[in-house]
Motif scaffolding. Structure first.
Motif, PDB file in Angstrom:
ATOM      1  N   ILE A   1       1.332   4.847   1.249  1.00  0.00           N
ATOM      2  CA  ILE A   1       1.159   4.058   2.474  1.00  0.00           C
ATOM      3  C   ILE A   1       2.085   2.851   2.371  1.00  0.00           C
ATOM      4  N   ILE A   2       3.357   3.091   2.644  1.00  0.00           N
ATOM      5  CA  ILE A   2       4.371   2.051   2.563  1.00  0.00           C
ATOM      6  C   ILE A   2       5.312   2.188   3.757  1.00  0.00           C
ATOM      7  N   ASN A   3       6.223   1.246   3.888  1.00  0.00           N
ATOM      8  CA  ASN A   3       7.288   1.327   4.881  1.00  0.00           C
ATOM      9  C   ASN A   3       8.582   1.695   4.166  1.00  0.00           C
ATOM     10  N   ASP A   4       9.298   0.705   3.724  1.00  0.00           N
ATOM     11  CA  ASP A   4      10.540   0.912   3.000  1.00  0.00           C
ATOM     12  C   ASP A   4      10.264   0.798   1.497  1.00  0.00           C
ATOM     13  N   PRO A   5      10.554   1.832   0.699  1.00  0.00           N
ATOM     14  CA  PRO A   5      10.307   1.728  -0.745  1.00  0.00           C
ATOM     15  C   PRO A   5      10.994   0.537  -1.392  1.00  0.00           C
ATOM     16  N   ARG A   6      12.085   0.060  -0.792  1.00  0.00           N
ATOM     17  CA  ARG A   6      12.814  -1.075  -1.366  1.00  0.00           C
ATOM     18  C   ARG A   6      12.160  -2.411  -1.039  1.00  0.00           C
ATOM     19  N   ALA A   7      11.165  -2.385  -0.153  1.00  0.00           N
ATOM     20  CA  ALA A   7      10.552  -3.640   0.311  1.00  0.00           C
ATOM     21  C   ALA A   7       9.085  -3.754  -0.099  1.00  0.00           C
ATOM     22  N   VAL A   8       8.636  -2.915  -1.035  1.00  0.00           N
ATOM     23  CA  VAL A   8       7.204  -2.892  -1.334  1.00  0.00           C
ATOM     24  C   VAL A   8       6.696  -4.225  -1.892  1.00  0.00           C
ATOM     25  N   VAL A   9       7.463  -4.876  -2.757  1.00  0.00           N
ATOM     26  CA  VAL A   9       6.991  -6.136  -3.343  1.00  0.00           C
ATOM     27  C   VAL A   9       6.943  -7.227  -2.277  1.00  0.00           C
ATOM     28  N   GLU A  10       7.984  -7.353  -1.504  1.00  0.00           N
ATOM     29  CA  GLU A  10       8.038  -8.369  -0.457  1.00  0.00           C
ATOM     30  C   GLU A  10       6.886  -8.197   0.538  1.00  0.00           C
ATOM     31  N   GLU A  11       6.668  -6.977   1.002  1.00  0.00           N
ATOM     32  CA  GLU A  11       5.612  -6.751   1.986  1.00  0.00           C
ATOM     33  C   GLU A  11       4.223  -6.896   1.361  1.00  0.00           C
TER      34      GLU A  11
END
Length: 329
Positions: A4-14
């Motif tokens: 349940i994520i959006n962009d795998p590269r943005a997981v920490v930020e989000e």
């Protein structure tokens, strides 16, 4: 990979944005940095920070708040935070009495936290630290020389956080840290590997009927693979390893932490806890503090860890039992 994520590269930020959105009464974001800071008023006490790679939630941000961490710095998934991020956490935590850093024993963490300490001291901030190396499973592993730092780190946060709240000096907290860290030991096991969002597959694969003793929180190798056994047998192995390492004697007092690694249901954790409690009682070990749940995870890894801390000073027990205002404790 189902996440349940959006962009795998943005997981920490989000994730950080979500933490602040859900807990604005406890913590806030340090602008421009992946650092979360507690909302309490500064009172001239020692600041306490910790951190590391993300993917271990609720560590470390879940322990930011009154009575525990002043700030937590969140690196990329399974990757040490950078020195500038750590320096930002030091500055945010500084109340004029110095800042103490709790570092898990991984080469990247030690290097980057020490660089940040040097930068902070150049700006006139006193900094001290301790390296937590509680994992007895293996002596050396990937990313580390010596024993790894794992779930026992949470008990260090709790005891040092209490000392800081009580107004102890930076020197006294350093002395306390040096005393308690050798009294904390952890060992774990894994039933499955962790799936890094940007990779999309587990870091290691075990057969359907297989598990591994001693796997690290980044998926580092353990010490033995076997066909899955009943919980009572797993507890027997882990308890025996810990008590042997402690050279524990009947009548000694210990704190107990049972920690889920991400995908282990609480039902299974409590079954395991029941087996552990029976074994400790049979050995004459007095359990004076108990904690169970997901505190130092490894993304979606299935497994758990067992931590014991030998109580040699009643003030440590007072510190463990003192109330705090955090997300996860």
């Amino acid at each position: 990979m189902k996440k349940i994520i959006n962009d795998p590269r943005a997981v920490v930020e989000e994730m950080l944005q979500g933490l602040v959105a859900m807990h604005p009464e406890i913590l806030h974001r340090q602008e421009d940095y992946q650092v979360l800071v507690r909302n309490t008023d500064q009172a001239g006490r020692v600041g306490l920070i910790s951190g590391g790679g993300s993917g271990h939630e609720p560590s470390h941000a879940g322990f930011v708040g009154q009575g525990m961490l002043s700030a937590a710095v969140c690196g990329a998934v399974f990757t040490s935070p950078t020195p500038d991020q750590i320096l930002a956490a030091i500055k945010a935590a500084d109340e004029g009495a110095g800042v103490f850093m709790v570092i898990k024993n991984y080469s990247g963490d030690i290097m980057n936290f020490e660089m940040a300490q040097e930068l902070a001291e150049m700006e006139g901030i006193q900094v001290a630290s301790v390296v937590v190396d509680d994992d007895i499973a293996v002596e050396n592993s990937l990313y580390t020389q010596g024993r790894r730092g794992v779930a026992g780190t949470i008990l260090v946060h709790k005891i040092l956080g209490h000392a800081a709240r009580e107004g102890q000096s930076l020197e006294a907290i350093k002395e306390l840290a040096n005393r308690i860290v050798p009294q904390i030991k952890t060992i774990g096991l894994a039933l499955s590997g962790a799936t890094l969002p940007e990779v999309g597959k587990p870091g290691f694969v075990l057969a359907d009927d297989e598990f591994e003793y001693g796997v690290g929180i980044h998926g580092e190798p353990g010490y033995r693979k076997e066909t899955l056994k009943p919980s009572a047998d797993l507890a027997q192995e882990l308890v025996a390893k810990l008590l042997e390492d402690f050279q524990a004697q009947a009548g000694q007092e210990f704190a107990l932490l049972i920690n889920g690694l991400g995908s282990t249901p609480l039902m299974e954790q409590y079954i395991f806890a029941n087996d552990v409690a029976k074994l400790l009682e049979e050995r004459g070990i007095s359990v004076v503090f108990r904690k169970l749940g997901n505190y130092m995870t490894s993304l979606d890894m299935a497994g758990l860890s067992l931590t014991l801390m030998r109580i040699t000073d009643e003030q440590d027990l007072v510190a463990l039992m003192s109330p705090v205002d955090t997300i996860a404790w």
